[in-house]
Scaffold this motif. Sequence first.
Motif, PDB file in Angstrom:
ATOM      1  N   GLU A   4       0.849  -1.186   0.000  1.00  0.00           N
ATOM      2  CA  GLU A   4       0.000   0.000   0.000  1.00  0.00           C
ATOM      3  C   GLU A   4       0.886   1.237   0.000  1.00  0.00           C
ATOM      4  OE1 GLU A   4      -3.368   0.297   2.490  1.00  0.00           O
ATOM      5  OE2 GLU A   4      -3.595  -1.886   2.605  1.00  0.00           O
ATOM      6  N   TYR A   5       0.525   2.176  -0.867  1.00  0.00           N
ATOM      7  CA  TYR A   5       1.264   3.425  -0.952  1.00  0.00           C
ATOM      8  C   TYR A   5       0.336   4.493  -1.499  1.00  0.00           C
ATOM      9  CZ  TYR A   5       1.602   2.321  -5.923  1.00  0.00           C
ATOM     10  OH  TYR A   5       1.302   2.020  -7.226  1.00  0.00           O
ATOM     11  N   SER A   6       0.753   5.715  -1.337  1.00  0.00           N
ATOM     12  CA  SER A   6       0.031   6.843  -1.921  1.00  0.00           C
ATOM     13  C   SER A   6       1.032   7.703  -2.673  1.00  0.00           C
ATOM     14  CB  SER A   6      -0.675   7.662  -0.834  1.00  0.00           C
ATOM     15  OG  SER A   6       0.272   8.184   0.072  1.00  0.00           O
ATOM     16  N   VAL A   7       0.529   8.436  -3.655  1.00  0.00           N
ATOM     17  CA  VAL A   7       1.365   9.344  -4.432  1.00  0.00           C
ATOM     18  C   VAL A   7       0.799  10.742  -4.246  1.00  0.00           C
ATOM     19  CG1 VAL A   7       2.136   9.985  -6.748  1.00  0.00           C
ATOM     20  CG2 VAL A   7       1.948   7.565  -6.124  1.00  0.00           C
ATOM     21  N   ARG A   8       1.692  11.684  -3.983  1.00  0.00           N
ATOM     22  CA  ARG A   8       1.255  13.060  -3.770  1.00  0.00           C
ATOM     23  C   ARG A   8       2.281  14.033  -4.339  1.00  0.00           C
ATOM     24  NH1 ARG A   8       2.819  11.745   1.994  1.00  0.00           N
ATOM     25  NH2 ARG A   8       4.738  12.903   2.421  1.00  0.00           N
ATOM     26  N   VAL A   9       1.814  15.235  -4.606  1.00  0.00           N
ATOM     27  CA  VAL A   9       2.745  16.299  -4.966  1.00  0.00           C
ATOM     28  C   VAL A   9       3.519  16.642  -3.701  1.00  0.00           C
ATOM     29  CG1 VAL A   9       2.933  18.710  -5.699  1.00  0.00           C
ATOM     30  CG2 VAL A   9       1.282  17.189  -6.819  1.00  0.00           C
ATOM     31  N   ALA A  10       4.830  16.709  -3.822  1.00  0.00           N
ATOM     32  CA  ALA A  10       5.671  17.030  -2.667  1.00  0.00           C
ATOM     33  C   ALA A  10       5.358  18.453  -2.202  1.00  0.00           C
ATOM     34  CB  ALA A  10       7.145  16.907  -3.035  1.00  0.00           C
ATOM     35  N   ALA A  11       5.062  18.567  -0.920  1.00  0.00           N
ATOM     36  CA  ALA A  11       4.709  19.863  -0.339  1.00  0.00           C
ATOM     37  C   ALA A  11       5.670  20.159   0.806  1.00  0.00           C
ATOM     38  CB  ALA A  11       3.272  19.840   0.176  1.00  0.00           C
ATOM     39  N   GLY A  12       6.474  21.153   0.637  1.00  0.00           N
ATOM     40  CA  GLY A  12       7.370  21.562   1.706  1.00  0.00           C
ATOM     41  C   GLY A  12       8.717  20.876   1.678  1.00  0.00           C
ATOM     42  N   ASP A  13       9.586  21.364   2.530  1.00  0.00           N
ATOM     43  CA  ASP A  13      10.971  20.896   2.571  1.00  0.00           C
ATOM     44  C   ASP A  13      11.098  19.430   2.959  1.00  0.00           C
ATOM     45  OD1 ASP A  13      11.844  23.400   1.789  1.00  0.00           O
ATOM     46  OD2 ASP A  13      12.280  24.063   3.836  1.00  0.00           O
ATOM     47  N   ALA A  14      10.292  18.948   3.899  1.00  0.00           N
ATOM     48  CA  ALA A  14      10.403  17.555   4.345  1.00  0.00           C
ATOM     49  C   ALA A  14      10.099  16.598   3.191  1.00  0.00           C
ATOM     50  CB  ALA A  14       9.471  17.296   5.523  1.00  0.00           C
ATOM     51  N   ASP A  15       9.065  16.876   2.418  1.00  0.00           N
ATOM     52  CA  ASP A  15       8.742  16.028   1.264  1.00  0.00           C
ATOM     53  C   ASP A  15       9.852  16.075   0.219  1.00  0.00           C
ATOM     54  OD1 ASP A  15       6.331  15.115   2.278  1.00  0.00           O
ATOM     55  OD2 ASP A  15       5.072  16.180   0.823  1.00  0.00           O
ATOM     56  N   ARG A  16      10.336  17.271  -0.058  1.00  0.00           N
ATOM     57  CA  ARG A  16      11.401  17.374  -1.058  1.00  0.00           C
ATOM     58  C   ARG A  16      12.651  16.639  -0.597  1.00  0.00           C
ATOM     59  NH1 ARG A  16      13.487  21.700  -3.256  1.00  0.00           N
ATOM     60  NH2 ARG A  16      13.415  22.927  -1.376  1.00  0.00           N
ATOM     61  N   GLU A  17      12.971  16.680   0.682  1.00  0.00           N
ATOM     62  CA  GLU A  17      14.129  15.934   1.199  1.00  0.00           C
ATOM     63  C   GLU A  17      13.919  14.428   1.024  1.00  0.00           C
ATOM     64  OE1 GLU A  17      17.118  17.062   1.976  1.00  0.00           O
ATOM     65  OE2 GLU A  17      16.357  19.045   1.447  1.00  0.00           O
ATOM     66  N   MET A  18      12.672  13.968   1.171  1.00  0.00           N
ATOM     67  CA  MET A  18      12.377  12.550   0.927  1.00  0.00           C
ATOM     68  C   MET A  18      12.602  12.217  -0.549  1.00  0.00           C
ATOM     69  SD  MET A  18       8.999  12.055   3.348  1.00  0.00           S
ATOM     70  CE  MET A  18       8.717  10.331   2.978  1.00  0.00           C
ATOM     71  N   ASP A  58       3.838   2.832   5.732  1.00  0.00           N
ATOM     72  CA  ASP A  58       4.714   3.000   6.893  1.00  0.00           C
ATOM     73  C   ASP A  58       5.416   4.353   6.920  1.00  0.00           C
ATOM     74  OD1 ASP A  58       6.430   2.644   4.760  1.00  0.00           O
ATOM     75  OD2 ASP A  58       7.463   0.905   5.616  1.00  0.00           O
ATOM     76  N   GLY A  59       5.130   5.209   5.914  1.00  0.00           N
ATOM     77  CA  GLY A  59       5.733   6.535   5.867  1.00  0.00           C
ATOM     78  C   GLY A  59       7.073   6.597   5.152  1.00  0.00           C
ATOM     79  N   VAL A  60       7.555   5.464   4.637  1.00  0.00           N
ATOM     80  CA  VAL A  60       8.842   5.422   3.950  1.00  0.00           C
ATOM     81  C   VAL A  60       8.654   5.800   2.485  1.00  0.00           C
ATOM     82  CG1 VAL A  60      10.741   3.908   3.225  1.00  0.00           C
ATOM     83  CG2 VAL A  60       9.786   3.704   5.518  1.00  0.00           C
ATOM     84  N   ALA A  61       9.514   6.667   1.991  1.00  0.00           N
ATOM     85  CA  ALA A  61       9.462   7.084   0.588  1.00  0.00           C
ATOM     86  C   ALA A  61       9.877   5.923  -0.307  1.00  0.00           C
ATOM     87  CB  ALA A  61      10.376   8.278   0.357  1.00  0.00           C
TER      88      ALA A  61
END
Length: 161
Positions: A4-18, A58-61
């Motif tokens: 299970e996973y989701s796809v999203r537009v990266a929002a903010g620095d934390a997402d971009r770092e992932m 699980d929150g892992v990229a």
Amino acid sequence: MTVEYSVRVAAGDADREMCFAVRKDVFVAEQQVPEDIEYDAFDAQDADTIHVLAVGADGVALGTGRLLHGASALGKTGGDLTVGSLGRLAVRGAARGLGVGAALVRALEDAARRRGLAAVDLHAQTHARGFYERLGYEAYGTEFLDAGMPHLAMRRVLTAS
């Protein structure tokens, strides 16, 4: 195996770092792309750059990709403002074959449609040609080297979703 996973537009620095961490694992560590050419001025968050991120339950990229449009894409699309440039598509090894890459591409195409783009170009590593062809992309031009690896230019004309 189902993940299970989701796809999203990266929002903010934390997402971009992932996003950058996935790219470092796939391109720099696995494929030996020099880090100084993997990251570029287009990695900045701005109106012409969209990063997408696939994240497991699980929150892992698991994967990432990038769409350049407008002024950012001009050098990559032959100066055509109606064409976006898909790139930096990377999926971690454990998530390959699970549909993550296709989901990332479709999310980037949806973002391109929302911006009124007519097509999306990309530079595919030649071993990934079949993956992109299954998603509707067509190769054009001759093979070329990018980061020391053979690539092909490919394009998909977008239709309404």
